[in-house]
Design a protein around this motif. Structure first.
Motif, mmCIF file in Angstrom:
data_model
loop_
_atom_site.group_PDB
_atom_site.id
_atom_site.type_symbol
_atom_site.label_atom_id
_atom_site.label_comp_id
_atom_site.label_asym_id
_atom_site.label_seq_id
_atom_site.Cartn_x
_atom_site.Cartn_y
_atom_site.Cartn_z
ATOM 1 N N ARG A 115 9.562 -0.117 13.190
ATOM 2 C CA ARG A 115 9.144 -1.455 12.753
ATOM 3 C C ARG A 115 8.150 -1.273 11.605
ATOM 4 O O ARG A 115 7.502 -0.226 11.498
ATOM 5 N N GLU A 116 8.039 -2.296 10.772
ATOM 6 C CA GLU A 116 7.119 -2.230 9.632
ATOM 7 C C GLU A 116 6.255 -3.474 9.576
ATOM 8 O O GLU A 116 6.694 -4.571 9.915
ATOM 9 N N SER A 117 5.038 -3.272 9.124
ATOM 10 C CA SER A 117 4.100 -4.380 8.951
ATOM 11 C C SER A 117 4.493 -5.190 7.714
ATOM 12 O O SER A 117 5.371 -4.780 6.952
ATOM 13 N N PRO A 118 3.811 -6.298 7.487
ATOM 14 C CA PRO A 118 4.026 -7.010 6.226
ATOM 15 C C PRO A 118 3.651 -6.109 5.043
ATOM 16 O O PRO A 118 2.931 -5.126 5.201
ATOM 17 N N ARG A 119 4.124 -6.467 3.872
ATOM 18 C CA ARG A 119 3.783 -5.742 2.642
ATOM 19 C C ARG A 119 2.499 -6.337 2.070
ATOM 20 O O ARG A 119 2.303 -7.549 2.068
ATOM 21 N N TRP A 120 1.628 -5.438 1.598
ATOM 22 C CA TRP A 120 0.361 -5.849 0.999
ATOM 23 C C TRP A 120 0.166 -5.106 -0.315
ATOM 24 O O TRP A 120 0.866 -4.145 -0.616
ATOM 25 N N ARG A 121 -0.835 -5.529 -1.077
ATOM 26 C CA ARG A 121 -1.289 -4.718 -2.209
ATOM 27 C C ARG A 121 -1.709 -3.370 -1.622
ATOM 28 O O ARG A 121 -2.161 -3.290 -0.484
ATOM 29 N N THR A 122 -1.572 -2.299 -2.378
ATOM 30 C CA THR A 122 -1.866 -0.971 -1.837
ATOM 31 C C THR A 122 -3.310 -0.861 -1.357
ATOM 32 O O THR A 122 -3.567 -0.218 -0.331
ATOM 33 N N ALA A 123 -4.251 -1.482 -2.032
ATOM 34 C CA ALA A 123 -5.653 -1.432 -1.596
ATOM 35 C C ALA A 123 -5.816 -2.109 -0.239
ATOM 36 O O ALA A 123 -6.527 -1.603 0.639
ATOM 37 N N THR A 124 -5.149 -3.216 -0.044
ATOM 38 C CA THR A 124 -5.210 -3.917 1.246
ATOM 39 C C THR A 124 -4.545 -3.084 2.338
ATOM 40 O O THR A 124 -5.039 -3.023 3.467
ATOM 41 N N ALA A 125 -3.440 -2.420 2.017
ATOM 42 C CA ALA A 125 -2.759 -1.578 2.990
ATOM 43 C C ALA A 125 -3.670 -0.455 3.463
ATOM 44 O O ALA A 125 -3.695 -0.123 4.657
ATOM 45 N N ARG A 126 -4.457 0.114 2.572
ATOM 46 C CA ARG A 126 -5.388 1.180 2.959
ATOM 47 C C ARG A 126 -6.504 0.639 3.856
ATOM 48 O O ARG A 126 -6.924 1.321 4.793
ATOM 49 N N VAL A 127 -6.942 -0.576 3.598
ATOM 50 C CA VAL A 127 -7.940 -1.211 4.476
ATOM 51 C C VAL A 127 -7.337 -1.430 5.863
ATOM 52 O O VAL A 127 -7.983 -1.166 6.888
#
Length: 93
Positions: free
Chosen positions: A70-82
């Motif tokens: 399963r995958e989470s929603p897509r975010w800006r890469t900076a948000t994904a790292r947070v």
């Protein structure tokens, strides 16, 4: 200090204020770069991924010889790292 074979982090138990992530089926045929991952000694493994200029978290659960991805929603890469840091802190799941 005991020697451990685990080199990757383990996801801690959820904190009392843990937020739930939405999880979706994986996008097929997409080139994905795995940036970081949790230890594979547990049945559930998480990966911080990037694809198409966006970041997301992939969750793989292994059971009875099968895998559910399963995958989470897509975010800006900076948000994904947070969000990855929050996962490793037990603040999201």
């Amino acid at each position: 200090m005991p020697v451990t074979r685990c080199l990757s982090p383990h996801v801690p138990l959820p904190q009392s204020r843990c937020e739930r992530l939405d999880w979706y089926g994986p996008r097929l045929g997409e080139r994905v770069r795995v940036i970081a991952w949790t230890c594979t000694c547990l049945a559930t493994v998480y990966e911080l991924c990037e694809a198409g200029g966006q970041g997301f978290i992939r969750r793989t659960v292994r059971f009875d010889g099968r895998r559910e991805i399963r995958e989470s929603p897509r975010w800006r890469t900076a948000t994904a790292r947070v969000m990855w840091t929050a996962l490793l802190s037990g603040l999201v799941r």
